[in-house]
Design an enzyme around this catalytic site. Structure first.
Site, PDB file in Angstrom:
ATOM      1  N   SER A 273       0.782  21.765   4.295  1.00  0.00           N
ATOM      2  CA  SER A 273       0.449  20.875   5.395  1.00  0.00           C
ATOM      3  C   SER A 273       1.501  19.772   5.467  1.00  0.00           C
ATOM      4  O   SER A 273       2.640  19.968   5.036  1.00  0.00           O
ATOM      5  CB  SER A 273      -0.961  20.305   5.222  1.00  0.00           C
ATOM      6  OG  SER A 273      -1.409  19.705   6.418  1.00  0.00           O
ATOM      7  N   TYR A 274       1.124  18.616   5.959  1.00  0.00           N
ATOM      8  CA  TYR A 274       2.109  17.602   6.339  1.00  0.00           C
ATOM      9  C   TYR A 274       2.994  17.150   5.183  1.00  0.00           C
ATOM     10  O   TYR A 274       4.227  17.153   5.289  1.00  0.00           O
ATOM     11  CB  TYR A 274       1.390  16.420   6.984  1.00  0.00           C
ATOM     12  CG  TYR A 274       0.959  16.725   8.395  1.00  0.00           C
ATOM     13  CD1 TYR A 274       1.123  15.797   9.406  1.00  0.00           C
ATOM     14  CD2 TYR A 274       0.427  17.957   8.729  1.00  0.00           C
ATOM     15  CE1 TYR A 274       0.746  16.076  10.708  1.00  0.00           C
ATOM     16  CE2 TYR A 274       0.050  18.255  10.029  1.00  0.00           C
ATOM     17  CZ  TYR A 274       0.213  17.318  11.011  1.00  0.00           C
ATOM     18  OH  TYR A 274      -0.147  17.605  12.310  1.00  0.00           O
TER      19      TYR A 274
ATOM     20  N   GLY B  55       0.794  -1.220   0.000  1.00  0.00           N
ATOM     21  CA  GLY B  55       0.000   0.000   0.000  1.00  0.00           C
ATOM     22  C   GLY B  55       0.827   1.271   0.000  1.00  0.00           C
ATOM     23  O   GLY B  55       2.032   1.275  -0.253  1.00  0.00           O
ATOM     24  N   THR B  56       0.144   2.382   0.303  1.00  0.00           N
ATOM     25  CA  THR B  56       0.780   3.699   0.273  1.00  0.00           C
ATOM     26  C   THR B  56       1.956   3.785   1.224  1.00  0.00           C
ATOM     27  O   THR B  56       3.031   4.279   0.867  1.00  0.00           O
ATOM     28  CB  THR B  56      -0.251   4.779   0.625  1.00  0.00           C
ATOM     29  OG1 THR B  56      -1.278   4.807  -0.368  1.00  0.00           O
ATOM     30  CG2 THR B  56       0.397   6.155   0.681  1.00  0.00           C
TER      31      THR B  56
ATOM     32  N   HIS C 151      16.444  10.126  33.343  1.00  0.00           N
ATOM     33  CA  HIS C 151      17.224  11.304  32.948  1.00  0.00           C
ATOM     34  C   HIS C 151      18.500  10.836  32.238  1.00  0.00           C
ATOM     35  O   HIS C 151      19.120   9.867  32.671  1.00  0.00           O
ATOM     36  CB  HIS C 151      17.604  12.135  34.174  1.00  0.00           C
ATOM     37  CG  HIS C 151      18.519  13.274  33.857  1.00  0.00           C
ATOM     38  ND1 HIS C 151      18.054  14.462  33.336  1.00  0.00           N
ATOM     39  CD2 HIS C 151      19.868  13.387  33.940  1.00  0.00           C
ATOM     40  CE1 HIS C 151      19.080  15.275  33.133  1.00  0.00           C
ATOM     41  NE2 HIS C 151      20.200  14.645  33.507  1.00  0.00           N
TER      42      HIS C 151
END
Length: 458
Positions: free
Chosen positions: A178-179, A39-40, A440
């Site tokens: 946009s994206y 697919g894409t 951390h």
């Protein structure tokens, strides 16, 4: 006529996984894919673009080597053939893996070609006629070609055809802020192209909050990307240097002249040649298949998953569609589309990660809310990495103390945001995260601190 228990059309994220579950349950499956398995995402979306984003990031970091006390001999050069070869090797591995898994499944028969309904329970693929009581659509989408003046008089690129380009554009003009447009724009700018992004709206990524749009604009302009907003009247005409893109109809504002133009203005579902009318399957005015909360169409036994149903345009939502269908059909588990919380990321550098409601949506909802913000310059991990652009923002319901949503723009935020997303799914108050002890140094460790600075949303 060949008869199966189920027919699956389209080998995107949902289809192959569903085929595996159905055959494990003892069903026979006819699987139809017209071209590229995966697919894409695998072929023209996530996998190839993020591979190229990684190459562009390496180039950008190399140019900044001196900031880290590293000396390089000579300028940074881009070998586009090597970039593409790396990308294609990654894509081929994924694509072949999907196809091989389907073809090796003894209860799954693969058909290559375009599927078209003949009736509610029959599908034609070339000379083959297939029959099943259950049919699942997973046909995806493609780039929208807008009806701009002159659009068919000039050569233009989409996200698919741009990936086939083996040379580096001298000046890439991107229509759409946009994206897709932003990811490609930053990528090619880091490869060495001049880049101009043209957007009809008054700001980039207009569905995000204004402070997010402003920060994204600053980051892109800081890398030398030209941005033209309020492009009310976009038109294209041939030019000696490539393509001329006009942005206004009734002003003297000059057009942008580029060697190539990329159209990144949205997606269209691949439903136009399925013969849905012959099956009686309803679609909306844009061609998206109408489905209910469990992805059932108006025709009994026919389902639609992934981009073609308009319920989500992401790999993760497509895969979740598979999970919903499988849970309802095979597990007696009534999962629903409405159970999922909106979540997505834009993979510019630094990435933008988004979950739930944004600030604008919270204000419109009328909810009493708390808000916390923190610049990435206050995140030690980001400062140590020399990547402190962006900021974090989280919104919390003042009464229930549950997280409403978050916008995190910064290094590592596409990963860090999941501690908030998981808290939302758990239905736990924000204090659960606030009191957690995080490792951390990480980006995630600042989220408890961020939640400790909440104040009323004015």
């Amino acid at each position: 006529m060949q008869t199966f228990d189920a027919i699956i059309i389209g080998a995107g994220q949902a289809g192959p996984s569903l085929a595996s579950r159905l055959t494990e349950a003892g069903m026979t499956v006819a699987f139809v894919e017209r071209k590229l398995f995966g697919g894409t995402c695998v072929n023209t979306g996530c996998t190839p673009t993020k591979a190229m984003v990684a190459s562009a990031y390496a180039a950008h970091t190399a140019r900044r080597a001196a900031e880290y006390g590293v000396k390089l001999n000579g300028p940074v050069e881009i070998d586009m053939k090597a970039v593409i070869a790396r990308r294609e090797a990654i894509v081929a591995k994924s694509r072949n893996g999907v196809e091989n898994s389907l073809r090796k499944n003894p209860r799954c028969t693969v058909f290559t070609g375009t599927a078209s309904f003949e009736s509610r329970h029959t599908v034609k693929v070339g000379d083959d006629r297939l029959e099943a009581k259950q049919i699942f659509l997973n046909v995806g989408g493609r780039a929208t070609i807008p009806d701009f003046p002159g659009i068919h008089e000039v050569p233009f690129l989409t996200n698919t055809s741009l990936l086939a380009l083996e040379t580096l554009p001298k000046h890439l003009i991107i229509v759409g802020g946009s994206y897709i447009g932003i990811e490609f724009g930053q990528m090619y700018r880091r490869f060495g192209s001049e880049v101009t992004i043209i957007e009809k709206a008054s700001r980039l990524v207009q569905h995000e909050d204004e402070d997010v749009s402003a920060a994204v604009l600053d980051i892109l302009q800081g890398e030398g990307i030209h941005v033209r907003l309020d492009a009310e009247c976009i038109s294209l005409v041939p030019h000696a240097e490539g393509v001329s893109v006009g942005v206004q109809c009734n002003s003297d504002e000059p057009p942008s002249i580029g060697s190539h133009v990329l159209l990144a203005v949205g997606r269209t579902p691949n439903t136009q040649d399925l013969g849905l009318d012959r099956a009686g399957v309803a679609t909306d005015e844009r061609g998206y298949v109408l489905v209910d909360d469990q992805l059932r169409t108006n025709v009994e036994g026919i389902y639609a998953m992934g981009d073609c149903n308009g319920k989500g345009a992401f790999t993760h939502t497509a895969y979740n569609d598979f999970e919903i269908v499988a849970a309802n059909l095979l597990d007696n588990d009534p999962r629903r589309v409405s159970d999922r919380i909106p979540c997505y990321a834009m993979y510019m550098d630094p990435p933008l990660a988004r979950i739930g409601m944004n600030e604008t949506e919270v204000r419109k909802s009328g909810k009493r809310a708390l808000i916390g913000t923190r610049p990435m310059t206050r995140v030690n991990r980001a400062v140590e990495k020399g990547e402190s652009l962006g900021f974090m923002k989280v919104l919390v319901d003042a009464e229930s103390k549950k997280v409403l949503g978050a916008s995190l723009l910064g290094v590592g935020c596409d990963e860090a945001i999941h501690c908030l997303l998981d808290t939302m799914y758990a239905g736990a108050p924000y204090s659960t995260v606030q009191r957690a002890v995080h490792i951390h140094p990480t980006v995630s460790e600042l989220i408890p601190t961020l939640l400790g600075s909440l104040k009323p949303l004015d």
